[in-house]
Design an enzyme around this catalytic site. Structure first.
Site, PDB file in Angstrom:
ATOM      1  N   ARG A   1      -5.577   0.318   6.861  1.00 20.63           N
ATOM      2  CA  ARG A   1      -4.979  -0.007   5.408  1.00 20.63           C
ATOM      3  C   ARG A   1      -3.674  -0.489   5.814  1.00 20.63           C
ATOM      4  O   ARG A   1      -2.829   0.332   6.349  1.00 20.63           O
ATOM      5  CB  ARG A   1      -4.924   1.736   4.830  1.00 20.63           C
TER       6      ARG A   1
ATOM      7  N   GLU B   1       0.939  -1.248  -0.028  1.00 22.85           N
ATOM      8  CA  GLU B   1      -0.135   0.073   0.032  1.00 22.85           C
ATOM      9  C   GLU B   1       0.602   1.252   0.214  1.00 22.85           C
ATOM     10  O   GLU B   1       0.231   2.247   0.139  1.00 22.85           O
ATOM     11  CB  GLU B   1      -0.928   0.000   1.255  1.00 22.85           C
TER      12      GLU B   1
ATOM     13  N   ASP C   1     -19.712  -0.628  -3.111  1.00 21.35           N
ATOM     14  CA  ASP C   1     -18.796  -0.451  -1.990  1.00 21.35           C
ATOM     15  C   ASP C   1     -19.825  -0.295  -0.806  1.00 21.35           C
ATOM     16  O   ASP C   1     -20.578   0.639  -0.789  1.00 21.35           O
ATOM     17  CB  ASP C   1     -17.891   0.623  -2.121  1.00 21.35           C
TER      18      ASP C   1
HETATM   19  P1  ATP Z   1      -9.477   0.764  -1.043  1.00 19.33           P
HETATM   20  O1  ATP Z   1     -10.590   1.459  -1.853  1.00 19.33           O
HETATM   21  O2  ATP Z   1      -9.760   1.186   0.396  1.00 19.33           O
HETATM   22  O3  ATP Z   1      -8.106   0.700  -1.385  1.00 19.33           O
HETATM   23  P2  ATP Z   1     -10.002  -1.955  -2.397  1.00 19.33           P
HETATM   24  O4  ATP Z   1     -11.009  -1.147  -3.485  1.00 19.33           O
HETATM   25  O5  ATP Z   1      -8.577  -1.529  -2.943  1.00 19.33           O
HETATM   26  O6  ATP Z   1      -9.984  -0.715  -1.339  1.00 19.33           O
HETATM   27  P3  ATP Z   1     -10.645  -4.096  -2.682  1.00 19.33           P
HETATM   28  O7  ATP Z   1      -9.840  -4.845  -3.801  1.00 19.33           O
HETATM   29  O8  ATP Z   1     -11.915  -4.018  -3.181  1.00 19.33           O
HETATM   30  O9  ATP Z   1     -10.114  -3.209  -1.882  1.00 19.33           O
HETATM   31  O10 ATP Z   1     -10.651  -5.397  -1.642  1.00 19.33           O
HETATM   32  C1  ATP Z   1     -11.915  -5.857  -1.020  1.00 19.33           C
HETATM   33  C2  ATP Z   1     -11.843  -5.691   0.504  1.00 19.33           C
HETATM   34  O11 ATP Z   1     -10.586  -6.054   1.050  1.00 19.33           O
HETATM   35  C3  ATP Z   1     -11.986  -4.075   0.851  1.00 19.33           C
HETATM   36  O12 ATP Z   1     -13.160  -3.756   0.592  1.00 19.33           O
HETATM   37  C4  ATP Z   1     -11.593  -3.988   2.123  1.00 19.33           C
HETATM   38  O13 ATP Z   1     -12.356  -4.576   3.061  1.00 19.33           O
HETATM   39  C5  ATP Z   1     -10.357  -5.016   1.860  1.00 19.33           C
HETATM   40  N1  ATP Z   1      -8.943  -4.337   1.913  1.00 19.33           N
HETATM   41  C6  ATP Z   1      -8.508  -4.140   0.756  1.00 19.33           C
HETATM   42  N2  ATP Z   1      -7.126  -3.455   0.797  1.00 19.33           N
HETATM   43  C7  ATP Z   1      -6.995  -3.446   2.299  1.00 19.33           C
HETATM   44  C8  ATP Z   1      -5.952  -3.079   2.854  1.00 19.33           C
HETATM   45  N3  ATP Z   1      -4.762  -2.463   2.398  1.00 19.33           N
HETATM   46  N4  ATP Z   1      -6.233  -3.021   4.519  1.00 19.33           N
HETATM   47  C9  ATP Z   1      -7.286  -3.793   4.879  1.00 19.33           C
HETATM   48  N5  ATP Z   1      -8.121  -4.319   4.115  1.00 19.33           N
HETATM   49  C10 ATP Z   1      -8.211  -4.005   2.996  1.00 19.33           C
HETATM   50 MG    MG Z   2     -11.919   0.776  -3.225  1.00 17.67          MG
HETATM   51 MG    MG Z   3     -12.880  -2.219  -3.540  1.00 13.63          MG
HETATM   52 MG    MG Z   4      -6.994  -0.349  -2.534  1.00 13.58          MG
END
Ligand code: ATP
Ligand code: MG
Ligand code: MG
Ligand code: MG
Ligand code: ZN
Length: 501
Positions: free
Chosen positions: A346, A337, A415
């Site tokens: 995050r 990240e 979402d």
């Molecule tokens: P964000 O928009 O916050 O970066 P994302 O859209 O990249 O999240 P997704 O790829 O949709 O995340 O992943 C599905 C789920 O996994 C998210 O809704 C979240 O609950 C969890 N998740 C994703 N990235 C992280 C992270 N870096 N730390 C903790 N939980 C995460």
């Molecule tokens: Mg997202």
């Molecule tokens: Mg997402």
């Molecule tokens: Mg993300």
């Protein structure tokens, strides 16, 4: 958009003997051979042609229909037949020049694209000119088409700019006051609920936060997975390139994955210098290790559901097995990240329950609907959260044709987001989970079929346990006396905390 191809067909003997036949083919091609499959007048055009001692020169132009390389293959087939009658063979194609011109507001950032010799941006005419270095094999393998798609993707991506997702509110719970407004991670640290792991964006969860995770899991199991008939599976957590090629992730996840490299050998003798170096210096010789590990074979689990498709890949599923509803909670997910890491919400290493469902379109839509209802029940009646649901479709989904477009308003992602009071009234809301209907993307990517020949669809939902915890604690605080009764009942006794002196 314009394609241009200047090339020649090499012949085994002087083609003059078949001149009349070739002339007939060329004269009729624009209205016949090169028009087939294109809207009227939009087929490929022959700019010039001529015969030489040992070759036939051809110059072609086209728009997006019957592109020059397809046009050439059609011509080559006809001409080969005509020459064959005179016992002359076609020995292959020599490409002199292949260009693609597309209109564009700006230049490309990356110009090192395979098979692209040069990229030129004409500022005044607002066009991009690409010169390709392709031969017959690449033209047959649709390399020029893939290059064009890539360029179009890049241009569209640029046009979306900073607004990479579109966002539409679907539902929002009532406003409420929040009495706790601290950052829960800071308070958890103070109370000894967790500690930082030695890796970036990594935590060691003590008994309390672990019990919170497990309670959320239990709620998901009791309120969703059991009543809706989901079965548990174990998905691999090291994901090979092959899986990401089929799932489509190979197109873009590189900046965010943790890479996996195996040792070149497990022979201890090969590693002895590494071991000795460490024993003497107490430093791990990272540079030396780099020389002794193999190429990356893939990465750590990123999206959780792609590796589950290996189970169904290449299979035909019996109708009575549908809909399939499964889930995985067998391991961590990892994402780099970068500067974005914050608190427990995050992180680079996180925990999720991933739900996957497969069926006909109707079954998938219905399964998704039920899931949304169960989630609503959990967040309103058990966790008592302030939250909202929004329809988001990342631009890349729009491009892959799996966004809710025109005829089909159901594919895409919802979402689930919540405000974190510590971020203030206008602070960014946290996506704590999502629900996606992915259309036929995965079944077709992994070649999964239904017994009846009906098209298969799938959906998935990622329940982020760190995100649920961060949301719950940010809104209710860390004192169990202030937690909603329905949650407290399920959480039970507070585990004993380890005291450090
Ligand atoms: P964000 O928009 O916050 O970066 P994302 O859209 O990249 O999240 P997704 O790829 O949709 O995340 O992943 C599905 C789920 O996994 C998210 O809704 C979240 O609950 C969890 N998740 C994703 N990235 C992280 C992270 N870096 N730390 C903790 N939980 C995460
Ligand atoms: Mg997202
Ligand atoms: Mg997402
Ligand atoms: Mg993300
Ligand atoms: Zn998924």
């Amino acid at each position: 958009m314009e394609f241009y191809l200047k090339c020649s067909l090499k012949t085994s003997a002087n083609p003059a003997a078949a001149k009349a036949a070739v002339e007939t083919i060329m004269n009729q091609a624009e209205t016949g051979l090169l028009a087939k499959g294109a809207p009227a007048g939009e087929g490929a055009k022959i700019k010039s042609w001529s015969l030489d001692d040992n070759r036939i020169h051809i110059e072609l132009t086209s728009g997006k229909h019957v592109r020059v390389h397809d046009a050439l293959m059609r011509l080559k087939k006809s001409i080969s037949e005509a020459l064959g009658k005179e016992k002359i063979g076609v020995r292959g194609v020599e490409v002199e020049k292949f260009t693609i011109v597309v209109s564009s507001a700006h230049d490309l950032k990356n110009k090192t694209i395979p098979y692209v010799k040069s990229v030129f941006f004409d500022e005044i005419q607002k066009i991009l000119c690409l010169e390709l270095d392709v031969g017959e094999a690449e033209m047959k393998n649709q390399v020029p088409d893939r290059i064009l798609t890539l360029i179009e993707d890049k241009l569209e991506q640029g046009d979306y700019g900073a607004k990479a997702e579109h966002w539409n509110l679907l539902w929002e719970s009532e406003d409420r006051p929040f009495s706790y407004t601290a950052d829960p991670t800071e308070d958890m640290l103070k109370l000894g609920w967790l500690k930082r792991g030695s890796g970036r964006g990594q935590w060691i969860h003590g008994p309390v936060s672990t019990k919170l995770f497990r309670t959320f899991e239990k709620i998901v199991v009791d309120e969703i997975l059991n009543p809706l008939g989901y079965n548990e599976m174990i998905f691999p957590k090291m994901v090979m390139w092959d899986i990401w090629k089929h799932s489509g992730h190979a197109k873009g996840i590189y900046p965010e994955i943790y890479y996996v490299c195996p040792p070149k050998t497990r022979d201890p003798a090969y590693w002895e210098d590494v071991m000795d170096y460490y024993k003497v210096t107490k430093e791990v010789p990272v540079e030396l290790i780099k020389t002794k590990i193999g190429d990356p074979i893939g990465g750590m689990c990123y999206a959780q559901c792609p590796p589950c498709w290996g189970f169904f890949q290449g299979e035909t599923i019996s109708k009575d097995s549908l809909p399939i509803a499964v889930f995985d909670r067998s391991g961590t997910s990892h994402r780099y990240e970068s500067g974005g890491i914050h608190g427990i919400e995050r992180v680079d290493e996180f925990h999720r329950i991933e739900l996957v469902w497969i069926g006909t379109k109707e079954q998938v839509v219905e399964t998704t609907q039920k899931l949304h209802e169960r989630y609503m029940h959990i967040f309103n009646d058990i966790l008592d959260l302030k939250w909202r649901k929004a329809w988001v479709t990342p631009w890349f989904m729009a491009q892959e044709g799996i966004a809710g477009i025109a005829a089909d308003e159901v594919t895409g992602t919802t979402d689930y987001e919540a405000p974190l009071p510590y971020r203030g009234k206008d602070g960014e809301w946290l996506e704590f989970q999502n629900v996606s209907i992915n259309g036929d993307k995965y079944p077709s990517g992994f070649n999964v079929k239904c017994q009846t020949g009906e098209q298969l669809w799938s959906g998935c939902s990622g329940v982020g346990l760190e995100r649920w915890t961060a949301t719950f604690l940010a809104q209710h605080g860390l004192d169990p006396d202030n937690w909603p009764a329905e949650f407290k009942k399920r959480f039970g006794e507070m585990p004993k905390i380890v005291k450090f002196l």
